[in-house]
Design a protein around this motif. Structure first.
Motif, PDB file in Angstrom:
ATOM      1  N   GLU A 127      85.128  43.207  31.020  1.00 19.20           N
ATOM      2  CA  GLU A 127      84.372  43.931  32.090  1.00 19.20           C
ATOM      3  C   GLU A 127      84.325  45.514  31.993  1.00 19.20           C
ATOM      4  OE1 GLU A 127      87.325  43.201  35.202  1.00 19.20           O
ATOM      5  OE2 GLU A 127      86.613  41.170  35.429  1.00 19.20           O
ATOM      6  N   THR A 128      85.336  46.224  31.181  1.00 21.03           N
ATOM      7  CA  THR A 128      85.251  47.601  30.818  1.00 21.03           C
ATOM      8  C   THR A 128      84.059  47.765  30.076  1.00 21.03           C
ATOM      9  OG1 THR A 128      87.592  47.824  31.125  1.00 21.03           O
ATOM     10  CG2 THR A 128      86.502  49.565  30.043  1.00 21.03           C
ATOM     11  N   ALA A 129      83.804  47.133  29.052  1.00 21.20           N
ATOM     12  CA  ALA A 129      82.743  47.348  28.231  1.00 21.20           C
ATOM     13  C   ALA A 129      81.369  47.253  28.895  1.00 21.20           C
ATOM     14  CB  ALA A 129      82.834  46.200  26.925  1.00 21.20           C
ATOM     15  N   VAL A 130      81.181  46.112  29.699  1.00 19.49           N
ATOM     16  CA  VAL A 130      80.113  45.875  30.497  1.00 19.49           C
ATOM     17  C   VAL A 130      79.578  47.535  31.139  1.00 19.49           C
ATOM     18  CG1 VAL A 130      78.831  44.812  32.674  1.00 19.49           C
ATOM     19  CG2 VAL A 130      80.050  43.487  30.437  1.00 19.49           C
ATOM     20  N   LYS A 131      80.733  47.735  31.958  1.00 16.91           N
ATOM     21  CA  LYS A 131      80.647  48.870  32.899  1.00 16.91           C
ATOM     22  C   LYS A 131      80.493  50.224  31.949  1.00 16.91           C
ATOM     23  CE  LYS A 131      83.811  47.379  36.598  1.00 16.91           C
ATOM     24  NZ  LYS A 131      85.353  47.931  37.254  1.00 16.91           N
ATOM     25  N   ALA A 132      81.010  50.336  30.907  1.00 19.02           N
ATOM     26  CA  ALA A 132      80.692  51.612  30.126  1.00 19.02           C
ATOM     27  C   ALA A 132      79.213  51.494  29.683  1.00 19.02           C
ATOM     28  CB  ALA A 132      81.545  51.488  28.910  1.00 19.02           C
ATOM     29  N   ALA A 133      78.688  50.178  29.155  1.00 15.71           N
ATOM     30  CA  ALA A 133      77.307  50.238  28.599  1.00 15.71           C
ATOM     31  C   ALA A 133      76.150  50.375  29.673  1.00 15.71           C
ATOM     32  CB  ALA A 133      77.039  48.639  28.282  1.00 15.71           C
ATOM     33  N   LYS A 134      76.553  50.087  31.035  1.00 22.57           N
ATOM     34  CA  LYS A 134      75.577  50.261  32.029  1.00 22.57           C
ATOM     35  C   LYS A 134      75.838  51.729  32.524  1.00 22.57           C
ATOM     36  CE  LYS A 134      75.415  45.420  33.734  1.00 22.57           C
ATOM     37  NZ  LYS A 134      75.428  44.721  34.913  1.00 22.57           N
ATOM     38  N   GLY A 135      76.913  52.439  32.254  1.00 23.60           N
ATOM     39  CA  GLY A 135      77.175  53.989  32.556  1.00 23.60           C
ATOM     40  C   GLY A 135      77.771  54.007  33.883  1.00 23.60           C
ATOM     41  N   GLU A 136      78.262  52.716  34.471  1.00 24.67           N
ATOM     42  CA  GLU A 136      79.152  52.881  35.498  1.00 24.67           C
ATOM     43  C   GLU A 136      80.517  53.443  35.417  1.00 24.67           C
ATOM     44  OE1 GLU A 136      76.949  48.676  37.121  1.00 24.67           O
ATOM     45  OE2 GLU A 136      79.027  48.498  36.602  1.00 24.67           O
ATOM     46  N   LYS A 137      80.990  53.533  36.531  1.00 24.32           N
ATOM     47  CA  LYS A 137      82.526  54.012  36.350  1.00 24.32           C
ATOM     48  C   LYS A 137      83.388  52.932  36.079  1.00 24.32           C
ATOM     49  CE  LYS A 137      82.365  57.533  40.134  1.00 24.32           C
ATOM     50  NZ  LYS A 137      82.890  57.879  41.187  1.00 24.32           N
ATOM     51  N   PHE A 138      84.377  53.530  35.128  1.00 23.34           N
ATOM     52  CA  PHE A 138      85.291  52.517  34.810  1.00 23.34           C
ATOM     53  C   PHE A 138      86.710  53.068  34.505  1.00 23.34           C
ATOM     54  CE2 PHE A 138      83.233  54.342  30.976  1.00 23.34           C
ATOM     55  CZ  PHE A 138      84.263  54.752  30.068  1.00 23.34           C
ATOM     56  N   GLU A 139      88.005  52.627  34.407  1.00 22.26           N
ATOM     57  CA  GLU A 139      89.056  52.975  34.165  1.00 22.26           C
ATOM     58  C   GLU A 139      89.254  53.330  32.552  1.00 22.26           C
ATOM     59  OE1 GLU A 139      92.570  51.319  36.130  1.00 22.26           O
ATOM     60  OE2 GLU A 139      91.399  49.953  36.873  1.00 22.26           O
ATOM     61  N   SER A 140      89.731  54.463  31.979  1.00 22.03           N
ATOM     62  CA  SER A 140      89.591  54.929  30.570  1.00 22.03           C
ATOM     63  C   SER A 140      90.956  54.011  30.035  1.00 22.03           C
ATOM     64  CB  SER A 140      89.677  56.129  30.342  1.00 22.03           C
ATOM     65  OG  SER A 140      90.692  56.750  31.249  1.00 22.03           O
ATOM     66  N   GLN A 141      92.063  53.681  30.753  1.00 23.17           N
ATOM     67  CA  GLN A 141      93.302  53.105  30.599  1.00 23.17           C
ATOM     68  C   GLN A 141      93.659  51.850  31.273  1.00 23.17           C
ATOM     69  OE1 GLN A 141      96.978  54.689  27.946  1.00 23.17           O
ATOM     70  NE2 GLN A 141      97.330  54.805  30.130  1.00 23.17           N
ATOM     71  N   VAL A 142      93.788  50.665  31.121  1.00 24.87           N
ATOM     72  CA  VAL A 142      94.082  49.583  31.751  1.00 24.87           C
ATOM     73  C   VAL A 142      95.333  48.886  31.175  1.00 24.87           C
ATOM     74  CG1 VAL A 142      93.457  47.366  32.729  1.00 24.87           C
ATOM     75  CG2 VAL A 142      91.645  49.225  32.660  1.00 24.87           C
ATOM     76  N   LEU A 143      96.614  49.319  31.817  1.00 21.49           N
ATOM     77  CA  LEU A 143      97.809  48.596  31.321  1.00 21.49           C
ATOM     78  C   LEU A 143      98.394  47.496  32.176  1.00 21.49           C
ATOM     79  CD1 LEU A 143      99.841  52.003  30.511  1.00 21.49           C
ATOM     80  CD2 LEU A 143      98.830  50.603  28.893  1.00 21.49           C
ATOM     81  N   ILE A 144      98.516  46.540  31.409  1.00 18.56           N
ATOM     82  CA  ILE A 144      98.939  44.989  32.118  1.00 18.56           C
ATOM     83  C   ILE A 144     100.404  44.791  31.554  1.00 18.56           C
ATOM     84  CG2 ILE A 144      98.435  42.602  32.099  1.00 18.56           C
ATOM     85  CD1 ILE A 144      95.577  43.907  30.918  1.00 18.56           C
ATOM     86  N   PRO A 145     101.285  44.882  32.800  1.00 14.46           N
ATOM     87  CA  PRO A 145     102.825  44.976  32.478  1.00 14.46           C
ATOM     88  C   PRO A 145     103.099  43.547  31.837  1.00 14.46           C
ATOM     89  CG  PRO A 145     102.189  44.304  34.590  1.00 14.46           C
ATOM     90  CD  PRO A 145     101.075  44.722  34.180  1.00 14.46           C
ATOM     91  N   PHE A 146     104.331  43.410  31.091  1.00 12.59           N
ATOM     92  CA  PHE A 146     105.139  42.547  30.456  1.00 12.59           C
ATOM     93  C   PHE A 146     105.921  41.769  31.384  1.00 12.59           C
ATOM     94  CE2 PHE A 146     103.766  45.018  26.758  1.00 12.59           C
ATOM     95  CZ  PHE A 146     103.342  44.153  25.716  1.00 12.59           C
ATOM     96  N   GLN A 147     106.195  40.817  30.946  1.00 14.48           N
ATOM     97  CA  GLN A 147     107.301  40.062  31.967  1.00 14.48           C
ATOM     98  C   GLN A 147     108.147  39.201  30.958  1.00 14.48           C
ATOM     99  OE1 GLN A 147     104.004  38.335  34.419  1.00 14.48           O
ATOM    100  NE2 GLN A 147     105.929  38.047  35.846  1.00 14.48           N
ATOM    101  N   LEU A 148     109.551  39.193  31.323  1.00 13.43           N
ATOM    102  CA  LEU A 148     110.450  38.383  30.333  1.00 13.43           C
ATOM    103  C   LEU A 148     110.346  36.745  30.955  1.00 13.43           C
ATOM    104  CD1 LEU A 148     112.853  38.343  28.611  1.00 13.43           C
ATOM    105  CD2 LEU A 148     114.549  38.535  30.354  1.00 13.43           C
TER     106      LEU A 148
END
Length: 314
Positions: free
Chosen positions: A282-303
């Motif tokens: 999703e981020t790669a597609v947005k960046a390729a199209k010149g659309e707004k995207f988050e420069s950092q997407v952090l997904i939490p860990f779970q025990l």
């Protein structure tokens, strides 16, 4: 004849201009009528977690109508840089990099940026800053694992840590997170540490060596990923020592989840391969199209333990 020649030159110029305009609009964005092509170079397609990330990337690319080219770097940062050079030569619209190493894979990022092609790092980091990063905080995964070990040992005991591929971001950060918890719990002693290179067979062999050296002095083993964790469990079972030691690893791959359910692996730390792969596309597609995207997407860990493993097996 002169007029015909000039007319031909004019027609050729119009055609060239038209072709250029069909590729990009005035803002430089990829034309919405053109199917986007994304190149992805992955650390190792022998690693189950990496394969899970790649599978989700394929699924998301298909859903979005994007062509995805996935190649295996086979743990070679040199090969990975060459693969990015090939993607650049092919004129892909964006690149996804699952880095082999923090430093040695950095030239790949620089090459893509110099070619004005967005590059998204997935799951692991490089010194060179990419267009965006999609992954999780590996320091936190090790904190979670080592806190679990500390609680199970009541803050006292001998611990061994099995490292991943040396120099990769996940290895460096998981080392840091684990040692933060060890420093905060002086009753825990780090008996030994060595790399199993994210590999199940190597982890099994390494554990066999540790059993010969330390025997029942070992109270717990923290393997920095599940592939190695499963190798540790296999070696301990063969030696009849599994019930005497705590084993914790990271990723929550299917094998590890089944082992937690069975009770042979005490715990794993869930890392969301599905979200990492999907968000990377999703981020790669947005960046390729010149659309707004988050420069950092952090997904939490779970025990994940025997008590809640059912939630992850659904």
């Amino acid at each position: 004849m002169k007029n015909i020649f000039l007319s031909g030159i004019l027609l050729f110029s119009v055609l060239i201009t038209g072709c250029n305009q069909s590729k990009t609009d005035d803002s430089g964005k990829a034309d919405s009528g053109k199917k986007l092509v994304i190149g992805a170079t992955m650390l190792s397609m022998q690693n189950e977690f990496v394969v899970n990330v790649a599978d989700e990337m394929e699924a998301k690319a298909k859903e979005l109508g994007v062509e995805l080219i996935v190649v295996d770097a086979e743990r070679s940062s040199l090969k990975q840089v060459e693969q990015v050079e090939s993607f650049i030569a092919q004129g892909v619209d964006a690149i996804i990099l699952n880095p082999c190493e923090v430093e040695a894979s950095s030239p790949a990022v620089k090459l893509a940026l110099a070619a004005k092609i967005p590059i998204i790092n997935v799951n692991s980091e490089t010194t060179a800053k990419p267009t965006a990063f999609v992954g999780s905080d590996d320091v936190e995964s090790a904190r979670i694992a080592m806190k679990y070990i500390s609680e199970k040992l009541s803050g006292k005991g001998n611990v061994i840590m099995m490292h991943g591929y040396m120099g990769q971001a996940a290895q460096l950060k998981r080392d840091r997170g684990a040692k933060e918890i060890l420093a905060a719990n002086p009753g825990l002693k780090l008996l030994a540490e060595q790399t199993g290179e994210w590999d199940r067979a190597k982890a099994m062999s390494l554990t066999e060596n540790w059993i010969q050296s330390f025997g029942t002095k070992i109270n717990a083993i923290f393997a920095q990923n599940d592939e190695m964790g499963m190798g540790v469990v296999k070696a301990l079972e063969a030696a009849g020592l599994k019930n005497k030691m705590i084993v914790v690893s990271v990723d929550a791959i299917p094998d590890a989840l089944q082992a937690v359910k069975k009770g042979t692996l005490d715990a794993t730390v869930f890392q969301n391969a599905k979200q990492q792969g999907g968000k990377a596309i999703e981020t790669a597609v947005k960046a390729a199209k010149g659309e707004k995207f988050e420069s950092q997407v952090l997904i939490p860990f779970q025990l994940v333990t025997k008590e809640n493993v059912g939630e992850f097996l659904k």
